[in-house]
Motif scaffolding. Sequence first.
Motif, PDB file in Angstrom:
ATOM      1  N   HIS A   9      -9.674 -99.005 -31.846  1.00 19.82           N
ATOM      2  CA  HIS A   9     -10.720 -99.115 -32.864  1.00 19.82           C
ATOM      3  C   HIS A   9     -11.468 -97.786 -33.010  1.00 19.82           C
ATOM      4  N   GLN A  10     -11.794 -97.178 -31.872  1.00 19.26           N
ATOM      5  CA  GLN A  10     -12.480 -95.885 -31.927  1.00 19.26           C
ATOM      6  C   GLN A  10     -11.600 -94.837 -32.589  1.00 19.26           C
ATOM      7  N   GLN A  11     -10.311 -94.846 -32.285  1.00 19.53           N
ATOM      8  CA  GLN A  11      -9.379 -93.898 -32.901  1.00 19.53           C
ATOM      9  C   GLN A  11      -9.293 -94.141 -34.403  1.00 19.53           C
ATOM     10  N   MET A  12      -9.218 -95.425 -34.791  1.00 15.08           N
ATOM     11  CA  MET A  12      -9.164 -95.750 -36.215  1.00 15.08           C
ATOM     12  C   MET A  12     -10.445 -95.312 -36.921  1.00 15.08           C
ATOM     13  N   MET A  13     -11.575 -95.501 -36.272  1.00 15.99           N
ATOM     14  CA  MET A  13     -12.850 -95.079 -36.860  1.00 15.99           C
ATOM     15  C   MET A  13     -12.883 -93.560 -37.008  1.00 15.99           C
ATOM     16  N   LYS A  14     -12.384 -92.867 -35.996  1.00 14.18           N
ATOM     17  CA  LYS A  14     -12.344 -91.407 -36.059  1.00 14.18           C
ATOM     18  C   LYS A  14     -11.448 -90.951 -37.204  1.00 14.18           C
ATOM     19  N   GLN A  31     -14.025 -87.672 -44.824  1.00  9.49           N
ATOM     20  CA  GLN A  31     -14.478 -86.285 -44.947  1.00  9.49           C
ATOM     21  C   GLN A  31     -13.515 -85.491 -45.826  1.00  9.49           C
ATOM     22  N   ALA A  32     -12.212 -85.722 -45.622  1.00  9.03           N
ATOM     23  CA  ALA A  32     -11.212 -85.020 -46.433  1.00  9.03           C
ATOM     24  C   ALA A  32     -11.328 -85.427 -47.896  1.00  9.03           C
ATOM     25  N   LEU A  33     -11.549 -86.715 -48.148  1.00  6.77           N
ATOM     26  CA  LEU A  33     -11.717 -87.180 -49.524  1.00  6.77           C
ATOM     27  C   LEU A  33     -12.962 -86.561 -50.162  1.00  6.77           C
ATOM     28  N   ILE A  34     -14.033 -86.483 -49.400  1.00  6.39           N
ATOM     29  CA  ILE A  34     -15.268 -85.885 -49.930  1.00  6.39           C
ATOM     30  C   ILE A  34     -15.035 -84.418 -50.249  1.00  6.39           C
ATOM     31  N   GLU A  35     -14.375 -83.713 -49.346  1.00  7.14           N
ATOM     32  CA  GLU A  35     -14.094 -82.293 -49.586  1.00  7.14           C
ATOM     33  C   GLU A  35     -13.201 -82.126 -50.812  1.00  7.14           C
ATOM     34  N   SER A  36     -12.185 -82.986 -50.918  1.00  6.18           N
ATOM     35  CA  SER A  36     -11.289 -82.924 -52.067  1.00  6.18           C
ATOM     36  C   SER A  36     -12.048 -83.193 -53.362  1.00  6.18           C
TER      37      SER A  36
END
Length: 171
Positions: free
Chosen positions: A72-77, A84-89
């Motif tokens: 779950h933590q990995q999925m959240m990360k 973040q990538a979508l926001i940057e894009s």
Amino acid sequence: MLTNELVLGSSGFAPLDSIYQLVAFLVLMLLLKKFAWAPLVKMMKEREDYVANEIDSAEKAKQEATELLQQHQQMMKEARLETQALIESAKKQGELQREEIIQTARSEAERLKESARLEIQQEKENAVATLKEQVASLSVLIASKVIEKELNEKDQEALIQEYIKKAGEER
């Protein structure tokens, strides 16, 4: 008394009683072993196995919960990174669109400016041509009037002013 002595013995200790008690004790022990001890040991063994299984199950559940938590933590990360990538894009795309809009607006403004300049030039040329025609017709008119009559300088100036005034009104 004799029977009493035989049973009790001379010191009050009866060997038959001891043997009877020993045999009764051994029979009782055998019965306890067969009917109480074995089921008791079996029940204790089952209870021990049950508790051991419950501990193992709890440990497995704890391990699974830990693994699920890590997943779950990995999925959240990963989700945070993707976000973040979508926001940057989206920011980059917005910047590109902004630059494109600005460039289009500048091109359009330049085109409109050039069009207005050409239109002004055309109007200016038209005005000059019209003025030339009017000056030419006025010159011909003045020349014909001058020929018709001899004018002094004062009359000639008045005539010119009159024709200029007429030309301004016609326009």
